[in-house]
Write a protein that holds these residues in place. Structure first.
Motif, PDB file in Angstrom:
ATOM      1  N   LEU A   1       0.832  -1.204   0.000  1.00  0.00           N
ATOM      2  CA  LEU A   1       0.000   0.000   0.000  1.00  0.00           C
ATOM      3  C   LEU A   1       0.865   1.252   0.000  1.00  0.00           C
ATOM      4  CD1 LEU A   1      -2.471  -1.221   2.768  1.00  0.00           C
ATOM      5  CD2 LEU A   1      -2.834  -1.315   0.301  1.00  0.00           C
ATOM      6  N   ALA A   2       0.612   2.146  -0.964  1.00  0.00           N
ATOM      7  CA  ALA A   2       1.332   3.415  -1.068  1.00  0.00           C
ATOM      8  C   ALA A   2       0.419   4.545  -0.609  1.00  0.00           C
ATOM      9  CB  ALA A   2       1.789   3.649  -2.515  1.00  0.00           C
ATOM     10  N   CYS A   3       0.933   5.421   0.259  1.00  0.00           N
ATOM     11  CA  CYS A   3       0.114   6.460   0.870  1.00  0.00           C
ATOM     12  C   CYS A   3       0.815   7.816   0.815  1.00  0.00           C
ATOM     13  CB  CYS A   3      -0.176   6.137   2.346  1.00  0.00           C
ATOM     14  SG  CYS A   3      -0.668   4.431   2.672  1.00  0.00           S
ATOM     15  N   ARG A   4      -0.004   8.866   0.725  1.00  0.00           N
ATOM     16  CA  ARG A   4       0.490  10.229   0.942  1.00  0.00           C
ATOM     17  C   ARG A   4      -0.052  10.668   2.299  1.00  0.00           C
ATOM     18  NH1 ARG A   4      -1.269  15.869  -2.049  1.00  0.00           N
ATOM     19  NH2 ARG A   4       0.370  17.199  -1.135  1.00  0.00           N
ATOM     20  N   ILE A   5       0.845  10.891   3.254  1.00  0.00           N
ATOM     21  CA  ILE A   5       0.405  11.155   4.627  1.00  0.00           C
ATOM     22  C   ILE A   5       0.588  12.611   5.037  1.00  0.00           C
ATOM     23  CG2 ILE A   5       0.750   8.775   5.365  1.00  0.00           C
ATOM     24  CD1 ILE A   5       3.417   9.607   6.559  1.00  0.00           C
ATOM     25  N   GLY A   6       1.128  13.424   4.140  1.00  0.00           N
ATOM     26  CA  GLY A   6       1.292  14.843   4.418  1.00  0.00           C
ATOM     27  C   GLY A   6       1.587  15.576   3.128  1.00  0.00           C
ATOM     28  N   GLY A   7       2.060  16.828   3.214  1.00  0.00           N
ATOM     29  CA  GLY A   7       2.348  17.622   2.016  1.00  0.00           C
ATOM     30  C   GLY A   7       3.300  16.911   1.073  1.00  0.00           C
ATOM     31  N   ASP A   8       4.536  16.697   1.508  1.00  0.00           N
ATOM     32  CA  ASP A   8       5.519  15.982   0.701  1.00  0.00           C
ATOM     33  C   ASP A   8       6.011  14.734   1.432  1.00  0.00           C
ATOM     34  OD1 ASP A   8       6.858  17.372   2.696  1.00  0.00           O
ATOM     35  OD2 ASP A   8       8.627  17.772   1.466  1.00  0.00           O
ATOM     36  N   GLU A   9       5.158  14.211   2.319  1.00  0.00           N
ATOM     37  CA  GLU A   9       5.492  13.027   3.112  1.00  0.00           C
ATOM     38  C   GLU A   9       4.674  11.832   2.623  1.00  0.00           C
ATOM     39  OE1 GLU A   9       4.502  14.286   7.010  1.00  0.00           O
ATOM     40  OE2 GLU A   9       6.212  15.647   7.200  1.00  0.00           O
TER      41      GLU A   9
END
Length: 317
Positions: free
Chosen positions: A229-237
């Motif tokens: 699973l690939a996630c975006r957890i913040g602005g550039d995180e």
């Protein structure tokens, strides 16, 4: 053997009407009805079994033997009452006449038509119920698809198409709950774009958005679709929930690092016994911080995992 009455049975209402006739016959003979009343449900069950086919019918006779009252049909016999004294001829004649009168008032052809009407109505009711069930099932499938789509939209980052922070939190909790009951290889990877703020400030948000989309593509290309699973957890995180070991996590990280021109810092934390989402994330974050502090564009492991041998690794902290 003396015939009390005979009775055609086609449908359930006939069975119920027969029960009343049997009890009335006992009353005519001055026989207590309690024991027979308790037997009638068993008789009804056997009659229903004989009527198992929708088009079937039977003709039942209630007779007196020397001491018993019996129901007989299709070479079957059911004892309704025992120890009945033989009635006098006059009483027997009155009883027979009573039931003949009742039978004559029930026109057989009318009964047949009524039963046929009942059968048709039952068939129509069954078909209607089946159609309603199919409609409900179709609606449930449609609603489930809508709900799945809603959940997917609610858990998807609109810019990159990756899972968002809410989905990351939920799936990490679920993964660790299963892993703590049935341990297997699992690795949490944190990724952070280097100098992203400066790029945004210099080239604008549109250019920055393209960098974020490129990062998402690199992550998707490196992991196993439908498993990791690939996630975006913040602005550039970003984060990857990798259901594999540290060497595989390192290979994936190297691929992403290469695709992003070594402008990403990466921290890797392997699953440890009794891990919680908080302490596993803290180890991955610590490894990511170490990668940034030692020059950026690197892959780093937390101190507890730094002794793991990674072939060809010359950039691990």
């Amino acid at each position: 053997m003396t015939l009390l009455f005979s009775f055609p049975i086609l449908t359930e209402p006939d069975i119920q009407r027969l029960s009343g006739f049997i009890l009335q016959a006992l009353r005519q003979l001055s026989v207590p009805t309690l024991i027979t009343a308790a037997k009638i449900p068993l008789l009804n069950q056997q009659l229903r079994h004989s009527l198992h086919h929708p088009e079937s019918s039977l003709h039942l006779s209630v007779v007196l033997t020397e001491t018993n009252m019996e129901a007989r049909w299709d070479q079957q016999k059911f004892v309704l009452a025992r120890g009945i004294s033989s009635p006098s001829p006059d009483l027997m004649q009155n009883i027979s006449q009573y039931f003949r009168d009742r039978m004559h008032t029930s026109n057989p052809e009318l009964l047949r038509k009524q039963n046929e009407s009942i059968r048709k109505k039952l068939k129509m009711a069954q078909e209607k119920a089946q159609n309603e069930i199919r409609t409900i099932e179709h609606q449930l499938v449609h609603r489930k698809k809508e709900l799945d789509l809603y959940i997917k939209k609610a858990e998807t980052d609109s810019l990159t198409g990756l899972l968002n922070r809410g989905a990351y939190d939920r799936m990490l909790h679920e993964a660790l709950r299963e892993l703590n009951s049935s341990p297997q290889a699992f690795t949490l990877i944190f990724l952070d774009l280097d100098y992203f703020k400066e790029v945004n400030d210099t080239f604008g948000h549109a250019y920055g958005d393209e960098i974020l989309r490129s990062m998402a593509l690199a992550m998707r290309a490196a992991i196993r679709e439908g498993q990791d699973l690939a996630c975006r957890i913040g602005g550039d995180e970003f984060a990857i929930l990798l259901f594999s070991d540290v060497p595989q996590a390192h290979r994936i990280s190297q691929t992403i690092l290469s695709d992003m021109s070594h402008k990403v810092s990466i921290g890797i934390a392997p699953f440890m016994e009794k891990d919680t989402p908080e302490n596993m994330a803290a180890r991955a974050d610590s490894a990511l911080y170490h990668a940034k502090q030692t020059g950026r564009g690197k892959i780093s492991l937390p101190p507890a995992a730094s002794d793991i041998t990674l072939p060809g690794c010359h950039i691990c902290g």
